[in-house]
Design a protein around this motif. Structure first.
Motif, PDB file in Angstrom:
ATOM      1  N   LYS A   1      68.215  37.512  90.996  1.00  0.00           N
ATOM      2  CA  LYS A   1      68.971  38.560  90.302  1.00  0.00           C
ATOM      3  C   LYS A   1      68.153  39.841  90.235  1.00  0.00           C
ATOM      4  CE  LYS A   1      71.650  39.209  86.065  1.00  0.00           C
ATOM      5  NZ  LYS A   1      72.111  38.555  84.820  1.00  0.00           N
ATOM      6  N   TYR A   2      66.849  39.711  89.901  1.00  0.00           N
ATOM      7  CA  TYR A   2      65.992  40.895  89.859  1.00  0.00           C
ATOM      8  C   TYR A   2      65.834  41.516  91.241  1.00  0.00           C
ATOM      9  CZ  TYR A   2      64.668  39.720  85.072  1.00  0.00           C
ATOM     10  OH  TYR A   2      64.685  39.449  83.726  1.00  0.00           O
TER      11      TYR A   2
ATOM     12  N   ILE B   1      67.550  48.633  83.913  1.00  0.00           N
ATOM     13  CA  ILE B   1      67.426  47.404  83.137  1.00  0.00           C
ATOM     14  C   ILE B   1      65.977  46.940  83.041  1.00  0.00           C
ATOM     15  CG2 ILE B   1      67.916  45.957  85.156  1.00  0.00           C
ATOM     16  CD1 ILE B   1      68.803  45.233  81.459  1.00  0.00           C
TER      17      ILE B   1
ATOM     18  N   ILE C   1      68.888  43.493  91.691  1.00  0.00           N
ATOM     19  CA  ILE C   1      68.803  44.703  90.869  1.00  0.00           C
ATOM     20  C   ILE C   1      67.905  45.728  91.541  1.00  0.00           C
ATOM     21  CG2 ILE C   1      67.863  45.615  88.705  1.00  0.00           C
ATOM     22  CD1 ILE C   1      68.831  43.022  87.367  1.00  0.00           C
TER      23      ILE C   1
ATOM     24  N   VAL D   1      72.410  40.945  78.059  1.00  0.00           N
ATOM     25  CA  VAL D   1      73.323  41.253  79.175  1.00  0.00           C
ATOM     26  C   VAL D   1      72.678  40.851  80.490  1.00  0.00           C
ATOM     27  CG1 VAL D   1      74.421  43.129  80.465  1.00  0.00           C
ATOM     28  CG2 VAL D   1      74.576  43.078  77.970  1.00  0.00           C
ATOM     29  N   ASN D   2      71.388  41.150  80.632  1.00  0.00           N
ATOM     30  CA  ASN D   2      70.689  40.772  81.861  1.00  0.00           C
ATOM     31  C   ASN D   2      70.643  39.263  82.035  1.00  0.00           C
ATOM     32  OD1 ASN D   2      68.686  41.407  84.164  1.00  0.00           O
ATOM     33  ND2 ASN D   2      67.567  39.958  82.900  1.00  0.00           N
TER      34      ASN D   2
ATOM     35  N   THR E   1      74.433  44.749  83.962  1.00  0.00           N
ATOM     36  CA  THR E   1      73.188  45.511  84.010  1.00  0.00           C
ATOM     37  C   THR E   1      73.354  46.797  84.805  1.00  0.00           C
ATOM     38  OG1 THR E   1      72.484  44.227  85.942  1.00  0.00           O
ATOM     39  CG2 THR E   1      71.736  43.485  83.782  1.00  0.00           C
ATOM     40  N   ASN E   2      72.490  47.768  84.495  1.00  0.00           N
ATOM     41  CA  ASN E   2      72.481  49.040  85.216  1.00  0.00           C
ATOM     42  C   ASN E   2      71.086  49.283  85.772  1.00  0.00           C
ATOM     43  OD1 ASN E   2      73.291  51.503  86.256  1.00  0.00           O
ATOM     44  ND2 ASN E   2      74.166  52.267  84.348  1.00  0.00           N
TER      45      ASN E   2
ATOM     46  N   TYR F   1      70.489  51.119  80.865  1.00  0.00           N
ATOM     47  CA  TYR F   1      70.061  49.730  80.851  1.00  0.00           C
ATOM     48  C   TYR F   1      71.249  48.842  81.234  1.00  0.00           C
ATOM     49  CZ  TYR F   1      66.269  51.516  77.831  1.00  0.00           C
ATOM     50  OH  TYR F   1      65.212  52.208  77.296  1.00  0.00           O
ATOM     51  N   ILE F   2      72.428  49.185  80.695  1.00  0.00           N
ATOM     52  CA  ILE F   2      73.644  48.398  80.937  1.00  0.00           C
ATOM     53  C   ILE F   2      74.803  49.337  81.222  1.00  0.00           C
ATOM     54  CG2 ILE F   2      72.882  46.494  79.452  1.00  0.00           C
ATOM     55  CD1 ILE F   2      74.759  47.534  77.278  1.00  0.00           C
TER      56      ILE F   2
ATOM     57  N   LEU G   1      63.802  45.476  79.798  1.00  0.00           N
ATOM     58  CA  LEU G   1      63.178  44.155  79.826  1.00  0.00           C
ATOM     59  C   LEU G   1      61.681  44.240  79.562  1.00  0.00           C
ATOM     60  CD1 LEU G   1      65.094  42.566  82.833  1.00  0.00           C
ATOM     61  CD2 LEU G   1      65.559  42.323  80.394  1.00  0.00           C
TER      62      LEU G   1
ATOM     63  N   SER H   1      70.490  44.659  75.824  1.00  0.00           N
ATOM     64  CA  SER H   1      70.256  44.782  77.273  1.00  0.00           C
ATOM     65  C   SER H   1      69.632  43.516  77.834  1.00  0.00           C
ATOM     66  CB  SER H   1      69.347  45.988  77.558  1.00  0.00           C
ATOM     67  OG  SER H   1      69.923  47.174  77.066  1.00  0.00           O
TER      68      SER H   1
END
Length: 632
Positions: free
Chosen positions: A403-404, A540, A407, A461-462, A536-537, A520-521, A544, A458
């Motif tokens: 996921k990261y 993010i 992102i 949400v992540n 997420t935006n 962040y979101i 974190l 945030s």
């Protein structure tokens, strides 16, 4: 007269603050320069891999290492390269911080001109090795930490692909490379972009370390539990030497006709040997078949050519093709236990099988194995559950890492093209109130409760959202309550609203909007309910990092247990727990009756008791859960 940018075959009006250039639309204060204008080419070595060793004083960066070991940077604080000896190594330029090393050969376009930036070399001595290009700036127009992303800019990558030559191995000549055009953002934006992307890299690196540690723990557990060296509590008795064929049948796949193979999703998926490890070449079968060869999720499969390692199939209904086998349990054994148990014996058989080409496994090889097994299926099941839980934890960490990575890819697409601007510092300034003091970036700073809640939201949400399944306000509110309840022992500010506990300040007095404003979101509409939801935006990673500063890693793992709770369960648990907190303050004994009476006494809550989820059984269950979670 308006400016226009040509995009494909259509005309698109330029946004204010942007300009059309030879590498597309970029911010008006960015420049465009060629590689030749910015960089000089320095000498690189030709040492083969065979000439490198652990001995010597000068390290050497081989092009193979760029392809397999590094992403955007080579940080000499954390790596040591292979070395070279002899006077020849003195003939080449020593690397400096900020140098770009590019691999000049690749087997595909993905790795074409893959490059890395040198970091923290200080007094170490290193050179650029075989099949590499060494670029050093003539004048310092790029900031340290930004250059590593330079050749990943989409428009730069397009140029490189168009200049590539070769049939099986691709490359770009130095002459052609000099013509490649590069964007030059303002130096403050370079720093901000590098910081934002570096924050994500830190998170990815931390997850990599955690995954490695969990894998090592699992490996140790397998060595102890699958050999009987360590017995789980409640189990005893000698393990029994058993011929596997006495309790299982090893079914081999059917030789389906290739006349009915296709890659167009027509028919049923076929399981070939390679499908046990990857999905890069999915094949379907449109001919006739019998139910005997249908594979379902949870079946234990073993490849019979090359690698003999077992696999639990989790990719939906499919057909068992030839040279793939399935474990068919015929006795009171646990199939998942056998999946883990057979790993080492099969690996030993694979390594001990003599073959000049591809190694083969037969059904007799499996059925004739004689191995010591736990005396009861209950012990097998208990061992299997422990190892499955470990695998699930590792899989979740790997999913978080992926996921990261996604992102980061999205951030690069937006930031390196200027579509999203980060002016000045990557941090967004918000007027502080003297409410909390923390150590942030090695400087003492304050942050408000609103900012704290924005970061918590945030984080949640992540952790719990995706583009396909955005996180609802209802669920993030319940998660927020539980997180504060666990970490700070009290969840402040939560009101007894209809679907409560609910914290209206998060929505109407700042936190949600702060998280959105700081990118962040993002707020989206849930396609099913039509209500607000969140994903997420681009920033993010900043949120974190703050969360990691302000909260423990244990709370991040603790909150994971609620991922699959239904909305009703979250509402009952948080309602019951808040009731327990209030009743404890009054010195009232806790029971289903006192909880129900308390809920009925609150006008906004009394309707809850008409819901089926607030049955006596569920309230009792959540009283126990609250005691378990928070040690009432």
């Amino acid at each position: 007269m308006p400016l226009w940018a040509l995009t494909g075959k259509s005309m698109e009006k330029l946004k204010q603050g942007y300009k059309q250039t030879d590498i597309g639309v970029i911010p008006e204060y960015w420049e465009v320069k060629s590689v030749n204008e910015i960089f000089k080419f320095l000498s690189t070595a030709t040492f083969s891999r065979a000439e490198l060793s652990d001995e010597g004083e000068i390290q050497c960066l081989h092009y193979g290492d760029i392809h397999t070991k590094f992403n955007e940077f080579v940080d000499f604080n954390s790596v040591t390269l292979s070395k070279v000896t002899g006077k020849r190594s003195l003939n080449y330029a020593l690397l400096q911080d900020g140098d770009i090393i590019m691999a000049d050969a690749s087997e595909d376009h993905v790795g074409l001109c893959k490059s890395v930036e040198i970091k923290n070399i200080t007094n170490k001595r290193a050179i650029s090795g075989l099949h590499t290009i060494l670029l050093r700036e003539k004048n310092s127009i790029y900031e340290n930490g930004f250059r590593g992303y330079l050749f990943l800019v989409p428009e730069v990558k397009k140029q490189l692909n168009s200049l590539a030559t070769g049939m099986k191995v691709f490359g770009v000549s130095k002459k052609n490379l000099t013509q490649v055009l590069l964007p030059v953002p303002t130096q403050s934006e370079q720093t901000a972009i590098a910081t934002a992307l570096s924050n994500v890299d830190i998170l990815i690196s931390a997850l990599d370390k955690k995954i490695t540690k969990k894998q090592q723990i699992k490996q140790g557990a397998m060595q102890q539990l699958l050999t009987g060296k360590k017995r789980l509590t409640g189990f005893s008795g000698e393990w029994v030497e058993t011929r596997l064929g006495s309790g299982l049948k090893f079914q081999t796949g059917n030789p389906f006709s290739s006349l009915f193979f296709n890659k167009d999703n027509f028919g049923v998926r076929l399981i070939k040997n390679r499908d046990l490890k990857s999905d890069d070449q999915v094949v379907f079968y449109s001919g006739q078949y019998t139910d005997d060869f249908i594979v379902n999720n949870g079946d234990v499969l073993i490849g019979m050519d090359g690698d003999f390692l077992p696999c639990i199939w989790r990719k939906g209904m499919a057909l068992l093709n030839q040279r793939v086998g399935r474990i068919m349990i015929t006795s009171d054994w646990n199939a998942v236990f056998l999946y883990y148990y057979l790993y080492n014996p099969l690996k030993e058989k694979q390594e001990g099988t003599g073959a000049t080409t591809v190694k083969h496994l037969s059904h007799k090889d499996i059925e004739n194995m004689e191995l010591p097994l736990p005396p009861t299926v209950v012990e097998q099941t208990a061992i299997a559950q422990i190892l499955t839980d470990m695998d699930n934890e590792i899989s979740q960490l790997e999913a978080d890492r992926n996921k990261y990575e996604q992102i980061k890819a999205g951030m690069m697409q937006q930031l390196l093209t200027g579509k999203i601007r980060l002016t000045g510092s990557v941090q967004t300034t918000i007027i502080p109130e003297q409410t909390k003091t923390v150590e942030l970036n090695s400087k003492k700073q304050t942050h408000t409760d609103q900012i704290n809640e924005a970061v918590v939201i945030s984080f949640l949400v992540n952790k719990f959202s995706s583009v396909q399944y955005p996180l609802s306000r209802f669920r993030y509110t319940k998660y927020t309550y539980l997180l504060h309840r666990q970490y700070e022992h009290v969840a402040c500010g939560f009101k007894k609203h209809a679907a409560g506990p609910y914290k209206p300040e998060n929505r109407y007095k700042g936190p949600e909007n702060i998280a959105i404003k700081n990118k962040y979101i993002s707020k989206v509409e849930n396609s099913k309910s039509g209500k607000d939801a969140f994903i997420t935006n681009v920033n993010i990673a900043q949120a974190l990092n703050y969360f990691n500063e302000w909260y423990s890693s244990e709370i991040q793992e603790w909150i994971e247990q609620f991922r699959f709770y239904k909305n009703d369960d979250l509402e009952v648990l948080t309602t019951v727990d808040e009731s327990i907190c209030d009743l404890n303050c009054k010195g009232t004994d806790i029971s289903v009756t006192t909880i129900k009476n308390y809920i009925a006494s609150i006008p906004q809550w009394k309707h809850k008791l008409t819901k089926s989820c607030f049955s006596d059984l569920n309230i009792e269950r959540m009283i126990r859960k609250s005691n378990e979670l928070f040690s009432q």
